[in-house]
Design an enzyme around this catalytic site. Structure first.
Site, PDB file in Angstrom:
ATOM      1  N   GLU A 145      11.693   2.834  -6.774  1.00 18.66           N
ATOM      2  CA  GLU A 145      12.047   2.913  -5.352  1.00 18.66           C
ATOM      3  C   GLU A 145      13.250   3.829  -5.222  1.00 18.66           C
ATOM      4  OE1 GLU A 145      10.676  -1.586  -4.060  1.00 18.66           O
ATOM      5  OE2 GLU A 145      12.795  -1.057  -4.034  1.00 18.66           O
TER       6      GLU A 145
ATOM      7  N   ASN B  53      10.128  -6.969  -9.033  1.00 24.53           N
ATOM      8  CA  ASN B  53      11.320  -6.146  -8.824  1.00 24.53           C
ATOM      9  C   ASN B  53      12.505  -6.803  -9.545  1.00 24.53           C
ATOM     10  OD1 ASN B  53      13.781  -5.268  -7.628  1.00 24.53           O
ATOM     11  ND2 ASN B  53      12.638  -4.377  -5.945  1.00 24.53           N
TER      12      ASN B  53
ATOM     13  N   THR C 100      13.009   2.880  10.950  1.00 25.88           N
ATOM     14  CA  THR C 100      12.298   2.646  12.202  1.00 25.88           C
ATOM     15  C   THR C 100      12.798   1.339  12.790  1.00 25.88           C
ATOM     16  OG1 THR C 100      10.598   1.288  11.181  1.00 25.88           O
ATOM     17  CG2 THR C 100      10.202   3.659  11.240  1.00 25.88           C
ATOM     18  N   THR C 101      12.290   1.012  13.979  1.00 23.06           N
ATOM     19  CA  THR C 101      12.662  -0.265  14.592  1.00 23.06           C
ATOM     20  C   THR C 101      12.194  -1.434  13.726  1.00 23.06           C
ATOM     21  OG1 THR C 101      10.656  -0.059  15.873  1.00 23.06           O
ATOM     22  CG2 THR C 101      12.715   0.511  16.979  1.00 23.06           C
TER      23      THR C 101
ATOM     24  N   ARG D  18      29.923  -8.819 -12.808  1.00 26.40           N
ATOM     25  CA  ARG D  18      30.996  -9.014 -13.776  1.00 26.40           C
ATOM     26  C   ARG D  18      31.275  -7.768 -14.604  1.00 26.40           C
ATOM     27  NH1 ARG D  18      32.014 -14.532 -14.970  1.00 26.40           N
ATOM     28  NH2 ARG D  18      33.396 -13.770 -16.592  1.00 26.40           N
TER      29      ARG D  18
ATOM     30  N   ASP E  48      15.684  -5.649  -9.719  1.00 20.57           N
ATOM     31  CA  ASP E  48      16.992  -5.163  -9.253  1.00 20.57           C
ATOM     32  C   ASP E  48      18.098  -6.209  -9.363  1.00 20.57           C
ATOM     33  OD1 ASP E  48      15.700  -2.874  -8.469  1.00 20.57           O
ATOM     34  OD2 ASP E  48      15.834  -3.277  -6.315  1.00 20.57           O
ATOM     35  N   HIS E  49      17.744  -7.451  -9.009  1.00 20.83           N
ATOM     36  CA  HIS E  49      18.823  -8.433  -8.877  1.00 20.83           C
ATOM     37  C   HIS E  49      19.252  -9.052 -10.209  1.00 20.83           C
ATOM     38  CE1 HIS E  49      19.102  -7.488  -4.788  1.00 20.83           C
ATOM     39  NE2 HIS E  49      17.818  -7.715  -4.604  1.00 20.83           N
TER      40      HIS E  49
ATOM     41  N   HIS F 272       8.844  -7.293   0.530  1.00 20.90           N
ATOM     42  CA  HIS F 272      10.199  -7.545   1.032  1.00 20.90           C
ATOM     43  C   HIS F 272      10.294  -8.965   1.568  1.00 20.90           C
ATOM     44  CE1 HIS F 272      14.254  -6.956   2.434  1.00 20.90           C
ATOM     45  NE2 HIS F 272      14.261  -5.845   1.762  1.00 20.90           N
TER      46      HIS F 272
ATOM     47  N   HIS G 194      13.732 -10.512  -5.089  1.00 19.40           N
ATOM     48  CA  HIS G 194      14.890 -11.381  -4.876  1.00 19.40           C
ATOM     49  C   HIS G 194      14.554 -12.862  -5.054  1.00 19.40           C
ATOM     50  CE1 HIS G 194      17.847 -13.556  -2.282  1.00 19.40           C
ATOM     51  NE2 HIS G 194      18.655 -12.845  -3.029  1.00 19.40           N
TER      52      HIS G 194
ATOM     53  N   ARG H 172      24.323   0.295  -6.779  1.00 20.64           N
ATOM     54  CA  ARG H 172      24.923  -1.046  -6.688  1.00 20.64           C
ATOM     55  C   ARG H 172      24.255  -2.042  -7.637  1.00 20.64           C
ATOM     56  NH1 ARG H 172      23.065  -2.756  -0.619  1.00 20.64           N
ATOM     57  NH2 ARG H 172      24.093  -0.779  -0.215  1.00 20.64           N
TER      58      ARG H 172
ATOM     59  N   HIS I  58      14.800  -0.249  -7.909  1.00 18.94           N
ATOM     60  CA  HIS I  58      15.342   0.625  -6.860  1.00 18.94           C
ATOM     61  C   HIS I  58      16.640   1.248  -7.378  1.00 18.94           C
ATOM     62  CE1 HIS I  58      16.667   0.911  -2.335  1.00 18.94           C
ATOM     63  NE2 HIS I  58      16.710   2.078  -2.947  1.00 18.94           N
TER      64      HIS I  58
ATOM     65  N   GLU J 249       3.543   0.996   1.707  1.00 14.20           N
ATOM     66  CA  GLU J 249       3.952  -0.389   1.455  1.00 14.20           C
ATOM     67  C   GLU J 249       4.457  -0.954   2.766  1.00 14.20           C
ATOM     68  OE1 GLU J 249       5.829  -1.404  -2.171  1.00 14.20           O
ATOM     69  OE2 GLU J 249       7.036  -2.985  -1.261  1.00 14.20           O
TER      70      GLU J 249
ATOM     71  N   ARG K 169      19.468   2.905  -6.323  1.00 10.64           N
ATOM     72  CA  ARG K 169      20.130   3.216  -5.049  1.00 10.64           C
ATOM     73  C   ARG K 169      21.127   4.351  -5.228  1.00 10.64           C
ATOM     74  NH1 ARG K 169      19.468  -0.777  -0.881  1.00 10.64           N
ATOM     75  NH2 ARG K 169      20.987   0.518   0.188  1.00 10.64           N
TER      76      ARG K 169
HETATM   77  N1  PXP Z   1       9.403  -3.442  -1.632  1.00 13.83           N
HETATM   78  C1  PXP Z   1      10.367  -2.568  -1.283  1.00 13.83           C
HETATM   79  C2  PXP Z   1       9.971  -1.230  -0.811  1.00 13.83           C
HETATM   80  C3  PXP Z   1      11.723  -2.924  -1.400  1.00 13.83           C
HETATM   81  O1  PXP Z   1      12.672  -2.035  -1.053  1.00 13.83           O
HETATM   82  C4  PXP Z   1      12.058  -4.189  -1.908  1.00 13.83           C
HETATM   83  C5  PXP Z   1      13.487  -4.564  -2.101  1.00 13.83           C
HETATM   84  O2  PXP Z   1      14.087  -3.721  -3.033  1.00 13.83           O
HETATM   85  C6  PXP Z   1      11.020  -5.060  -2.279  1.00 13.83           C
HETATM   86  C7  PXP Z   1       9.705  -4.664  -2.098  1.00 13.83           C
HETATM   87  C8  PXP Z   1      11.284  -6.416  -2.837  1.00 13.83           C
HETATM   88  O3  PXP Z   1      11.910  -7.199  -1.880  1.00 13.83           O
HETATM   89  P1  PXP Z   1      12.500  -8.608  -2.295  1.00 13.83           P
HETATM   90  O4  PXP Z   1      13.535  -8.357  -3.330  1.00 13.83           O
HETATM   91  O5  PXP Z   1      13.049  -9.138  -1.017  1.00 13.83           O
HETATM   92  O6  PXP Z   1      11.356  -9.432  -2.828  1.00 13.83           O
END
Ligand code: PXP
Length: 249
Positions: free
Chosen positions: A75, A12, A105-106, A23, A14-15, A199, A222, A54, A48, A156, A50
């Site tokens: 995602e 992933n 969910t919880t 910046r 994203d970060h 995650h 992440h 972001r 993802h 997942e 969003r």
């Molecule tokens: N799987 C899903 C469905 C997610 O939403 C995320 C975070 O965007 C990840 C996996 C990856 O999580 P992490 O960035 O904490 O490794």
């Protein structure tokens, strides 16, 4: 004992976009990171988009669709806007994730059981377009059964709580969560769902999840992007790959 099959690693990115957007600069480029991840052995790239943009942008998704050799797992929230974007790009997979409190969910996953009819209608056009639909859910039986009923190809399982307990030193709760994830994985596979997990996974937490025989793919972001500060993205991914393979033997 027979080694388990290959466990796919979805990286992933994203970060990378989070750092770029901090910046407002045109770098670092998530596509460049995704290509490096491919070269380091990622089986897929996850991003993802969003609703608030972001991190990943619409332009990033265009670039990833055009520039990747491995499959893209998009995602997205279950909104009309995201459905239209997914249908336009037709990524290999779409993982439906909660973005709003009332969709959770919880366990922190998508509340499929609480919105079964709506989600069934939402994923139908994606399925018809040949996109593999995945639902990001907790390990509760009701959520897994609802995912199977609405015709998702994949669930997942949310590993966030398991990882949080690990780092909080709450080992009993961690082990309990891991046992529930294992039960959830077995139930989902018995219902014909392909099982993914993700995650919060790190070098310390990946092994026990990678060892679940039913799990076919992990999505990790992440931690890898952070670890890339110390050993480079390629080295960070190769070490994760090694730990996953070790857990499967
Ligand atoms: N799987 C899903 C469905 C997610 O939403 C995320 C975070 O965007 C990840 C996996 C990856 O999580 P992490 O960035 O904490 O490794």
């Amino acid at each position: 004992m027979k080694p388990l099959g290959h466990l796919r690693l979805g990286v992933n990115i994203d970060h990378v976009a989070t750092v770029r957007n901090a910046r407002g600069a045109p770098y670092p480029d998530p596509l460049r990171a995704a290509k490096l991840a491919e070269a380091a052995g990622a089986d897929g790239i996850t991003a993802h988009l969003r609703e608030d943009r972001r991190h990943i942008s619409d332009h990033d998704i265009e670039g990833l669709m055009a520039g990747l050799r491995v499959p893209l797992n998009l995602e997205m929230a279950a909104t009309d806007e995201m459905q239209e974007i997914a249908l336009r790009h037709r990524p290999h997979a779409a993982c439906i994730v909660p973005e709003k409190r009332e969709e959770l969910t919880t366990e922190g996953g998508l509340d499929v059981a609480g919105a079964e009819a709506r989600l069934g209608r939402f994923i139908a056009p994606l399925r018809e377009a040949g996109i593999r639909v995945s639902l990001f859910i907790g390990h509760e039986r009701a959520q897994i059964e609802a995912a199977a009923r609405i015709g998702a190809a994949v669930v997942e399982l949310h590993t966030g709580a398991y990882c949080d307990f690990h780092y909080a030193g709450e080992t009993d709760k961690r082990d309990d969560e891991l046992a529930r994830l294992a039960e959830g994985a077995a139930l989902a596979a018995s219902l014909g769902l392909e099982v993914h997990a993700g995650h919060g996974l790190t070098y310390e937490t990946v092994g026990p999840v990678a060892a679940f025989p039913e799990v076919k793919e992990l999505n990790i972001g992440h931690f890898l992007i952070g670890e890339a500060i110390f050993r480079g993205l390629e080295g960070a991914i190769r070490e994760m790959r090694r730990l996953m393979d070790e857990a499967r033997t």
